[in-house]
Enzyme design. Structure first.
Site, PDB file in Angstrom:
ATOM      1  N   PHE A  89       0.854  -1.192   0.000  1.00  0.00           N
ATOM      2  CA  PHE A  89       0.000   0.000   0.000  1.00  0.00           C
ATOM      3  C   PHE A  89       0.883   1.234   0.000  1.00  0.00           C
ATOM      4  O   PHE A  89       1.778   1.357   0.829  1.00  0.00           O
ATOM      5  CB  PHE A  89      -0.937   0.039   1.216  1.00  0.00           C
ATOM      6  CG  PHE A  89      -1.873   1.213   1.157  1.00  0.00           C
ATOM      7  CD1 PHE A  89      -3.043   1.154   0.402  1.00  0.00           C
ATOM      8  CD2 PHE A  89      -1.567   2.401   1.804  1.00  0.00           C
ATOM      9  CE1 PHE A  89      -3.890   2.265   0.311  1.00  0.00           C
ATOM     10  CE2 PHE A  89      -2.412   3.510   1.715  1.00  0.00           C
ATOM     11  CZ  PHE A  89      -3.575   3.430   0.967  1.00  0.00           C
ATOM     12  N   ASP A 108       9.065   2.511   1.749  1.00  0.00           N
ATOM     13  CA  ASP A 108       7.901   3.257   2.210  1.00  0.00           C
ATOM     14  C   ASP A 108       7.803   3.017   3.717  1.00  0.00           C
ATOM     15  O   ASP A 108       7.392   1.943   4.157  1.00  0.00           O
ATOM     16  CB  ASP A 108       6.640   2.770   1.479  1.00  0.00           C
ATOM     17  CG  ASP A 108       5.387   3.530   1.925  1.00  0.00           C
ATOM     18  OD1 ASP A 108       5.398   4.108   3.024  1.00  0.00           O
ATOM     19  OD2 ASP A 108       4.402   3.520   1.163  1.00  0.00           O
ATOM     20  N   LYS A 141       2.603   9.484   8.538  1.00  0.00           N
ATOM     21  CA  LYS A 141       1.791   9.097   9.710  1.00  0.00           C
ATOM     22  C   LYS A 141       2.337   9.550  11.086  1.00  0.00           C
ATOM     23  O   LYS A 141       1.893  10.556  11.612  1.00  0.00           O
ATOM     24  CB  LYS A 141       1.548   7.585   9.701  1.00  0.00           C
ATOM     25  CG  LYS A 141       0.605   7.173   8.564  1.00  0.00           C
ATOM     26  CD  LYS A 141       0.053   5.773   8.727  1.00  0.00           C
ATOM     27  CE  LYS A 141      -1.123   5.516   7.814  1.00  0.00           C
ATOM     28  NZ  LYS A 141      -0.799   4.968   6.496  1.00  0.00           N
TER      29      LYS A 141
HETATM   30  C1  PLP Z   1      -1.034   5.242   5.078  1.00  0.00           C
HETATM   31  C2  PLP Z   1       0.020   4.837   4.141  1.00  0.00           C
HETATM   32  C3  PLP Z   1       0.316   5.589   2.994  1.00  0.00           C
HETATM   33  C4  PLP Z   1      -0.495   6.801   2.579  1.00  0.00           C
HETATM   34  O1  PLP Z   1      -0.407   7.833   3.483  1.00  0.00           O
HETATM   35  P1  PLP Z   1      -1.461   9.064   3.373  1.00  0.00           P
HETATM   36  O2  PLP Z   1      -0.980  10.009   4.419  1.00  0.00           O
HETATM   37  O3  PLP Z   1      -2.812   8.494   3.660  1.00  0.00           O
HETATM   38  O4  PLP Z   1      -1.358   9.599   2.001  1.00  0.00           O
HETATM   39  C5  PLP Z   1       1.373   5.203   2.207  1.00  0.00           C
HETATM   40  N1  PLP Z   1       2.107   4.122   2.509  1.00  0.00           N
HETATM   41  C6  PLP Z   1       1.851   3.357   3.603  1.00  0.00           C
HETATM   42  C7  PLP Z   1       2.729   2.185   3.896  1.00  0.00           C
HETATM   43  C8  PLP Z   1       0.792   3.681   4.444  1.00  0.00           C
HETATM   44  O5  PLP Z   1       0.513   2.921   5.502  1.00  0.00           O
END
Ligand code: PLP
Length: 390
Positions: free
Chosen positions: A135, A220, A249
């Site tokens: 994701f 990520d 986050k």
């Molecule tokens: C939540 C998340 C995102 C996206 O972050 P947003 O602030 O919602 O754009 C991207 N990568 C990972 C692994 C995430 O958990």
């Protein structure tokens, strides 16, 4: 009609229905939150791994209050008091290089994509290999990078320049690499995919493959970063270093901020005019983030995440011995997944009724990502609520 029902009605009438929700939270402190009608919950979701320093940590609240009354926003046409200081702090805990600031995880990943494409542009290389079940966000490019078709359906055409491989399968990545490939993007622990840590062989293999084919290794860290796994960043559990990685986050202690950081070798790839964000790295966001990172250092929250995460997983394994519906217990630090033999959503709903918030993820996984300030007693209480609900 109680307060919660009033808010629910307003929401249904005026907010686009992109979220399924029915509970209004109005107040929080540490690992506890209260709904609009005064009911208390033990929060093991932290606003989806955001409030790592706990709700309304006094040091973060103080930083926001003071900075809000001093200067909230000045644009990136000027320096501000906090952005360079925060960048220095991130450099020290991350890759020793420079950072670009934005507002969300998706934007942080977009910055990684632009950095990789710019770096590869002289050789005509642009393709980024991402993992299935990953994701990476909801913008067009990050949704394309996300290796799950359920997020992409109805939004085609997808953005060109992405290829997919199987997570924890080095041969699959190797066969996805072509002459056009410029980078590989991976989560050290897949979050939305169901709390799945990368194997050490996979991470070291990816690093070797990237070195051999002159590719950037991108991580990520939006969910598994900022102390969540007991180290500052998920990739630090492996004997490898990425070339650049994203975070968001937990970075702001609850305040919205995202960032992409790189090694010194890649720190000047993006030049004036190449990338920008109006709201990226405002004095307010950077003051909040600086305070949140300082709290993690000053209160020893990396160690607490390791110890409490171990306690939580041990407790869940004890429950697994007594409840046949538990298939697996996994995770790193306070990023913990409990795989069930059926859908997780109804169990999460039952837990909420009993006063414990957690997040169903994938089909059958309950995700526990409590604030890193969580105590021994709070873990014990969460386990006993779960025991009763199962
Ligand atoms: C939540 C998340 C995102 C996206 O972050 P947003 O602030 O919602 O754009 C991207 N990568 C990972 C692994 C995430 O958990």
């Amino acid at each position: 009609m109680n307060e919660n029902e009033k808010l629910k009605e307003l929401d249904a009438a005026y907010v686009m229905p992109t979220y399924r929700r029915d509970l209004a939270l109005v107040h929080g402190e540490g690992c506890r939150v209260w709904d609009a009608d005064g009911r208390e919950y033990l929060d093991f979701m932290s606003g989806i791994a955001v409030c790592n320093t706990g709700h309304c940590h006094p040091a973060v609240v103080k930083a926001v209050r003071e900075q809000a009354g001093r200067l909230m926003h000045a644009s990136n046409l000027f320096l501000n008091e906090w952005q360079p200081r925060l960048a220095e702090k991130i450099s020290g805990i991350a890759l020793g290089g420079k950072t670009f600031f934005c507002n969300s995880g998706a934007e942080a990943n977009e910055c990684l994509f632009k950095l990789a494409r710019k770096w590869g542009s002289a050789e005509g290389r642009y393709e980024i290999v991402t993992m299935r079940n990953s994701f990476h966000g909801r913008t067009l490019a990050t949704m394309t990078a996300t290796g799950q078709t359920k997020y992409q359906k109805g939004f085609e055409p997808l953005v060109p320049g992405f290829a997919y491989a199987d997570f924890n399968d080095l041969d699959s990545v190797r066969s996805a690499v072509t002459d056009r490939t410029v980078a590989v993007l991976v989560e050290a622990v897949q979050g939305e995919g169901g709390i799945l840590p990368a194997t050490e062989a996979f991470m070291t293999g990816l690093r070797a493959l990237c070195d051999e084919r002159r590719l950037l290794l991108l991580c990520d860290e939006v969910q598994c970063g900022i102390g969540r796994t007991g180290k500052w960043f998920g990739w630090q559990h492996y004997p490898v270093k990425p070339d650049a990685f994203s975070m968001a986050k937990g970075l702001g202690g609850g305040f919205p901020i995202g960032a992409a950081t790189a090694t010194p070798a890649l720190s000047d790839v993006l030049q004036p005019g190449n990338h920008a964000s109006t709201f990226g790295g405002t004095p307010l966001a950077c003051a909040a983030s600086y305070a949140a990172l300082s709290v993690i250092e000053d209160e020893g929250l990396l160690d607490n995440a390791t110890v409490r995460g171990g306690q939580l997983r041990a407790g869940l394994r004890d429950l697994a011995a007594r409840h046949g519906c538990i298939r697996d217990v996994r995770g790193l630090g306070l990023m913990v997944g409990l795989e069930l033999d059926g859908p997780a959503a109804p169990v999460a709903a039952k837990l909420r009724e009993a006063g414990l918030l957690c997040i169903p993820t994938g089909q059958s996984v309950l995700r526990f990502v409590p604030p890193l300030v969580v105590t021994d007693a709070e873990i014990v209480r969460a386990l006993s609520i779960l025991d009763a609900a199962l």
